[in-house]
Every structure is written in C-alpha cells, then in structure tokens.
Design a protein around this motif. Sequence first.
Motif, PDB file in Angstrom:
ATOM      1  N   THR A   1       0.845  -1.199   0.000  1.00 25.72           N
ATOM      2  CA  THR A   1       0.000   0.000   0.000  1.00 25.72           C
ATOM      3  C   THR A   1       0.876   1.243   0.000  1.00 25.72           C
ATOM      4  O   THR A   1       1.081   1.880   1.035  1.00 25.72           O
ATOM      5  CB  THR A   1      -0.923   0.010   1.241  1.00 25.72           C
ATOM      6  OG1 THR A   1      -0.121  -0.126   2.429  1.00 25.72           O
ATOM      7  CG2 THR A   1      -1.911  -1.146   1.196  1.00 25.72           C
TER       8      THR A   1
ATOM      9  N   THR B   1      -0.655   6.403  -4.322  1.00 23.08           N
ATOM     10  CA  THR B   1      -0.379   5.943  -5.683  1.00 23.08           C
ATOM     11  C   THR B   1      -0.761   4.479  -5.820  1.00 23.08           C
ATOM     12  O   THR B   1      -0.782   3.740  -4.833  1.00 23.08           O
ATOM     13  CB  THR B   1       1.107   6.119  -6.053  1.00 23.08           C
ATOM     14  OG1 THR B   1       1.295   5.764  -7.430  1.00 23.08           O
ATOM     15  CG2 THR B   1       2.011   5.258  -5.197  1.00 23.08           C
ATOM     16  N   VAL B   2      -1.068   4.082  -7.053  1.00 17.96           N
ATOM     17  CA  VAL B   2      -1.288   2.673  -7.367  1.00 17.96           C
ATOM     18  C   VAL B   2      -0.326   2.223  -8.464  1.00 17.96           C
ATOM     19  O   VAL B   2      -0.536   1.201  -9.110  1.00 17.96           O
ATOM     20  CB  VAL B   2      -2.759   2.412  -7.789  1.00 17.96           C
ATOM     21  CG1 VAL B   2      -3.697   2.652  -6.632  1.00 17.96           C
ATOM     22  CG2 VAL B   2      -3.152   3.266  -8.996  1.00 17.96           C
TER      23      VAL B   2
ATOM     24  N   HIS C   1       0.898  -1.429  -8.572  1.00 15.45           N
ATOM     25  CA  HIS C   1      -0.005  -2.549  -8.808  1.00 15.45           C
ATOM     26  C   HIS C   1       0.412  -3.381 -10.020  1.00 15.45           C
ATOM     27  O   HIS C   1       0.245  -4.605 -10.016  1.00 15.45           O
ATOM     28  CB  HIS C   1      -1.435  -2.047  -9.008  1.00 15.45           C
ATOM     29  CG  HIS C   1      -2.080  -1.582  -7.741  1.00 15.45           C
ATOM     30  ND1 HIS C   1      -3.438  -1.354  -7.629  1.00 15.45           N
ATOM     31  CD2 HIS C   1      -1.564  -1.291  -6.522  1.00 15.45           C
ATOM     32  CE1 HIS C   1      -3.724  -0.945  -6.407  1.00 15.45           C
ATOM     33  NE2 HIS C   1      -2.605  -0.890  -5.718  1.00 15.45           N
TER      34      HIS C   1
ATOM     35  N   PRO D   1      -3.117  -5.880  -3.511  1.00 13.59           N
ATOM     36  CA  PRO D   1      -2.932  -4.496  -3.941  1.00 13.59           C
ATOM     37  C   PRO D   1      -3.687  -3.532  -3.038  1.00 13.59           C
ATOM     38  O   PRO D   1      -4.723  -3.866  -2.463  1.00 13.59           O
ATOM     39  CB  PRO D   1      -3.486  -4.479  -5.369  1.00 13.59           C
ATOM     40  CG  PRO D   1      -4.466  -5.602  -5.404  1.00 13.59           C
ATOM     41  CD  PRO D   1      -3.937  -6.647  -4.473  1.00 13.59           C
TER      42      PRO D   1
ATOM     43  N   GLN E   1      -3.691   0.990  -1.587  1.00 14.76           N
ATOM     44  CA  GLN E   1      -3.170   2.359  -1.579  1.00 14.76           C
ATOM     45  C   GLN E   1      -3.329   2.903  -0.166  1.00 14.76           C
ATOM     46  O   GLN E   1      -4.396   2.752   0.442  1.00 14.76           O
ATOM     47  CB  GLN E   1      -3.964   3.238  -2.549  1.00 14.76           C
ATOM     48  CG  GLN E   1      -3.644   4.727  -2.481  1.00 14.76           C
ATOM     49  CD  GLN E   1      -4.600   5.564  -3.314  1.00 14.76           C
ATOM     50  OE1 GLN E   1      -5.257   5.059  -4.228  1.00 14.76           O
ATOM     51  NE2 GLN E   1      -4.702   6.850  -3.018  1.00 14.76           N
TER      52      GLN E   1
ATOM     53  N   ASP F   1      -7.716  -3.928  -5.828  1.00 14.35           N
ATOM     54  CA  ASP F   1      -7.289  -3.330  -7.097  1.00 14.35           C
ATOM     55  C   ASP F   1      -8.412  -2.401  -7.549  1.00 14.35           C
ATOM     56  O   ASP F   1      -9.251  -2.760  -8.377  1.00 14.35           O
ATOM     57  CB  ASP F   1      -7.025  -4.433  -8.110  1.00 14.35           C
ATOM     58  CG  ASP F   1      -6.340  -3.909  -9.370  1.00 14.35           C
ATOM     59  OD1 ASP F   1      -6.029  -2.698  -9.417  1.00 14.35           O
ATOM     60  OD2 ASP F   1      -6.118  -4.705 -10.294  1.00 14.35           O
TER      61      ASP F   1
ATOM     62  N   TRP G   1      -7.164   4.537  -8.514  1.00 16.97           N
ATOM     63  CA  TRP G   1      -6.665   5.560  -7.593  1.00 16.97           C
ATOM     64  C   TRP G   1      -7.794   6.192  -6.793  1.00 16.97           C
ATOM     65  O   TRP G   1      -8.862   6.484  -7.326  1.00 16.97           O
ATOM     66  CB  TRP G   1      -5.931   6.634  -8.398  1.00 16.97           C
ATOM     67  CG  TRP G   1      -5.193   7.639  -7.562  1.00 16.97           C
ATOM     68  CD1 TRP G   1      -4.133   7.395  -6.737  1.00 16.97           C
ATOM     69  CD2 TRP G   1      -5.452   9.039  -7.493  1.00 16.97           C
ATOM     70  NE1 TRP G   1      -3.716   8.570  -6.152  1.00 16.97           N
ATOM     71  CE2 TRP G   1      -4.502   9.597  -6.593  1.00 16.97           C
ATOM     72  CE3 TRP G   1      -6.384   9.880  -8.097  1.00 16.97           C
ATOM     73  CZ2 TRP G   1      -4.468  10.953  -6.295  1.00 16.97           C
ATOM     74  CZ3 TRP G   1      -6.348  11.240  -7.794  1.00 16.97           C
ATOM     75  CH2 TRP G   1      -5.399  11.767  -6.906  1.00 16.97           C
TER      76      TRP G   1
END
Length: 250
Positions: A27, A31-32, A35, A51, A53, A67, A70
């Motif tokens: 995390t 930002t992602v 991923h 996944p 953030q 997932d 953003w």
Amino acid sequence: MHSDGSLTVAELACLAADRGLDFLAVTDHNTVSHHAELPAAAAYAAISLLPGQEITTDLGHANAFGDLGWIDFREPPGVWAAAVRERGGVMSINHPVAADCAWRHPTLGTDVRSPVVETWHWSWLDRSWGAPLAWTQAWTAAPIMIGGSDYHRPEEGHPPGEPTTWILGGDTPGGILDGIRAGATSVSAAPGGPLLLRHGDDFLVLDADGLLLWGPDTRRVIVGDRVVLPARPGPHRLETFRNEVMALCS
C-alpha cells in the motif's frame, strides 16, 4: 520504491516470503503505480500480494485494499469510503493514535464508516498502553482489527510481519478481502507469537500458556500450549500479568 520505501516490489515480496508470511498488502502512499508489478513479484516469491493504496493526508491515513484504481486523497474521507465500497474494496483506518499520523479527520457517518481498524501498529511500543484499544472501541462497537508493520526500509527495525495479521479465508487477494469483510481476523506480535483464533463457535489458543484471555465478560487464565474454548462475541485479547497485549481477535 513507488513512494517512500527503499525496496523494489520484488525485493519486498521476497523479504515477506522469507519471514514466513502467506500474504502481504502493498500500500504505497497516494499511488497505485506499484499494482502493475504485483503479479510477477507474487509469482516469483510464491506469496500473495494484496494491492492497495495508503490514502495519506496530514490529518490521518487510511488503507484502500483491493485493485480499485486511484483514490483521491484530496477528497474528504467519506468520499474515500464510498469509493472503496462501490469498487469492491475494503478500507481501514490506519494507526489512529500514532504520533503525527494519528486520525484527526471529522468523524465519518455510520453509513460510510468502515469497521476495519489498524489497531496494532508497530508504533504500539508499550502494549500495556491502552489507547489503541480505547480508540478502536470508541470508533465502533464491532471492530474488525488488523495489524500493520508499516514497513518502509530495513534500517527501521520492524520487518514485515511485526505485527502479523491472520485472516481466515482464501489465499488469493479476493479471498483475503472476503476474510477481512467477514471479520475473520486475528493479530499476533510476530508470525510465531502467541495466537488467538476464532473458528466457528470456538477459540483456538496457541502458545499462550499462562496468559490471560480478556474480553466482554471474559477473564480466564490459559493453561497449556494448545487450548480450545467456547468463543464469546466481541473483540478478545491475550495479555500478560502486566497487561501487555500479546494477541488480538475480532
């Protein structure tokens, strides 16, 4: 390395696998971008990578697990919570009493308030100190408690899995999320620490001889290293005679 850590995603995955973990939530802050690297790193290290953030503001942090795309940290937390729910994820309030990262946002309405709380964070240095538990109880009457090592770099001295979150569910990201939603979580100090698990109508208590089981209307000294007891509703914990928390169970 996608926000303020010092390892690549693959290095992080290998470190977590070497620690004996079955899964790790990755995390990065706001930002992602990481991923895209998770599937290959998970396959290489033979570990499930969830996944997420870390939605990061100066008034507090929250994890958006899944997932989900953003989540805009510039919006108020109620917008985060609604977006996470609508996109099929899970949101947690992170380290709500951790120094300058404490949760100071206005209270969320009950319609969007997540019951998931990172009650046990690495910064809980003196676990006889009751503030994390008190905050969690004040947040919701039925909390889903998780733990977070909040690992960034080796020199910090708190590796992945300290504390360790245990989840009863599948070993895929979807199964992990389902287990959290169901409240099937426990937290221990480390992968090999004393453990309190809720399984159906029972508690399974491991490696906790001499510790005290503490919960609503429950005070019981554990005798033995593998004990099965009838489970009562509500959050429970294992403590030493000095009131140091050794394990939590939602």
